[in-house]
Design a protein around this motif. Sequence first.
Motif, short mmCIF file in Angstrom:
data_model
loop_
_atom_site.label_atom_id
_atom_site.label_comp_id
_atom_site.label_asym_id
_atom_site.label_seq_id
_atom_site.Cartn_x
_atom_site.Cartn_y
_atom_site.Cartn_z
N ASP A 80 42.92 44.54 61.03
CA ASP A 80 44.63 44.16 60.55
C ASP A 80 44.81 44.52 59.35
OD1 ASP A 80 43.22 42.01 58.44
OD2 ASP A 80 44.07 40.33 60.04
N ARG A 81 43.90 45.15 59.12
CA ARG A 81 44.35 46.29 57.63
C ARG A 81 44.22 45.38 56.36
NH1 ARG A 81 48.95 48.97 56.72
NH2 ARG A 81 50.32 47.34 57.87
N THR A 82 44.27 44.07 56.75
CA THR A 82 43.85 43.31 55.30
C THR A 82 42.73 43.80 54.35
OG1 THR A 82 44.34 41.43 56.91
CG2 THR A 82 43.29 40.43 54.26
N ARG A 83 42.44 43.71 53.57
CA ARG A 83 41.40 44.00 52.16
C ARG A 83 40.84 42.81 51.85
NH1 ARG A 83 43.46 49.80 50.78
NH2 ARG A 83 44.44 50.29 52.72
N LYS A 84 39.29 42.32 51.54
CA LYS A 84 38.77 41.54 50.82
C LYS A 84 37.90 42.39 49.71
CE LYS A 84 35.95 38.96 51.84
NZ LYS A 84 34.50 37.65 52.94
N TYR A 85 38.28 41.52 47.80
CA TYR A 85 37.89 42.06 47.67
C TYR A 85 36.69 41.95 46.30
CZ TYR A 85 41.96 45.26 47.88
OH TYR A 85 43.03 46.40 48.53
N LEU A 86 35.98 42.10 46.16
CA LEU A 86 34.98 40.68 45.40
C LEU A 86 34.85 41.26 43.69
CD1 LEU A 86 32.57 38.26 45.17
CD2 LEU A 86 30.83 40.05 45.22
N LEU A 87 35.84 41.23 43.24
CA LEU A 87 35.92 41.09 41.84
C LEU A 87 34.30 40.52 40.74
CD1 LEU A 87 39.47 41.67 42.17
CD2 LEU A 87 37.92 43.45 42.45
N GLU A 88 34.55 41.28 39.38
CA GLU A 88 33.38 40.85 38.64
C GLU A 88 33.94 40.93 37.87
OE1 GLU A 88 28.56 40.33 38.38
OE2 GLU A 88 29.43 42.31 37.37
N PHE A 89 33.94 39.53 36.64
CA PHE A 89 34.65 39.74 35.54
C PHE A 89 33.62 40.19 34.39
CE2 PHE A 89 37.37 36.43 37.32
CZ PHE A 89 38.55 37.30 37.01
N SER A 90 33.87 40.67 32.93
CA SER A 90 33.39 40.56 32.78
C SER A 90 31.89 39.88 32.32
CB SER A 90 33.69 41.27 30.99
OG SER A 90 34.34 40.24 30.56
N ASP A 91 31.97 38.78 32.62
CA ASP A 91 31.03 37.47 31.49
C ASP A 91 29.77 37.64 33.13
OD1 ASP A 91 32.72 36.06 33.04
OD2 ASP A 91 32.41 34.34 32.21
N GLY A 92 30.24 38.15 33.77
CA GLY A 92 29.81 38.42 35.52
C GLY A 92 29.62 37.24 36.51
N VAL A 93 30.66 36.67 35.90
CA VAL A 93 31.23 35.98 36.98
C VAL A 93 32.45 36.65 37.72
CG1 VAL A 93 33.08 33.74 37.48
CG2 VAL A 93 31.81 33.80 35.37
N SER A 94 32.88 36.00 39.45
CA SER A 94 32.96 36.53 40.00
C SER A 94 34.28 36.05 40.94
CB SER A 94 32.02 37.49 41.15
OG SER A 94 31.24 36.32 42.44
N VAL A 95 35.51 36.24 41.65
CA VAL A 95 35.74 35.85 41.98
C VAL A 95 36.30 36.68 43.84
CG1 VAL A 95 37.03 33.98 40.66
CG2 VAL A 95 37.87 36.88 41.36
N GLU A 96 37.31 36.24 44.36
CA GLU A 96 37.62 37.15 46.11
C GLU A 96 39.60 36.87 45.84
OE1 GLU A 96 33.91 37.49 48.92
OE2 GLU A 96 35.18 35.02 49.46
#
Length: 348
Positions: A80-96
Amino acid sequence: MEQTNQMRDIRSLSDDDIRSAVAQLDQPMFRATQVLEWLHKKNASSFDEMTNLPKSFRTQLAERFSFAVPRQIAQQISRDRTRKYLLEFSDGVSVEAVGIPGRGKLTACISTQAGCGMRCAFCATGLAGLARSCTAREMVDQVLHIARDFNERVTSVVFMGQGEPFANFDETVRALRTLNDPRGLKIGARHLTVSTCGIIPGIRAFAKLPEQFTLAISLHSASQQTRNQLMPGVKKYTLPRLYEALQEYVEATGRRPTYEIAMIEGINDTNPEMRAICDFCEGTLCHVNLIQLSDFPDSELHPSPLFKLEELQKRLTARGVQTTIRCSRGADIDAACGQLKQRRPNAR
């Protein structure tokens, strides 16, 4: 790289700090105005983007300050064209984070924490536990990442990703105000929605904000025993106390909160459960969003059939309660409500 991580992110500086830094580098003051325009209006993510600054000046800035923008680890694109991202911050912790396109609109669903400590039974994030809270800058960076990837302006933001926003209240409010700032993204306050499991002190503090930000409540059940089983993290905030706090919110703001109910087969779609939800909502200023529970691995809970949502919608409407059956976007890439769990598929 180690040195860069220890540098202060230039976007965390106040306007006066930036003017002072420019003066210390023996640059004319109009350069500070240019830098501020890149940061506030153009949302630059690197010094190289600041093309109207001399290269020598950009080098000086890069030697003293960083842009600690998150790094994309993975991206998935739904049918449905939705995009999900896994993003990593500078300390190695990530969020979606999730980008949800519409007709002339783009909604960003962002995380306020890496993981979540609320332990909701229907949510993959809660089962994974809490790593840490996000800063306001990290929340805004999720929005900017989505805008850049779509090459489109984000028109609304929902704080409905990983984490409980009111367990990170001050940083969440800072992010809201940054997104609303007329010098920056200029997203209208009513298009900025914060969803809470029902942390009452947070609801009361939110009601005192001068801006017209939108409040959503993850209700899911109006039976105390059922709600305790589904949402153990807010067990101490009982339904009578929540009801009282929400009425105080409405009286103080005149705004209509949204109640979110994920329908779970055999749990909150029974006749007594539906009646309790109708009793809780009737006669109050609210809007109810009904969604089918989103499946995720290892969960023993299953979505209610659609006819159950339609039945509850009819009951609520008959009681004078505005109700919508909402389609949850991105389920095929685990981007729907309750599915965010920082999985690492093959990076694109």
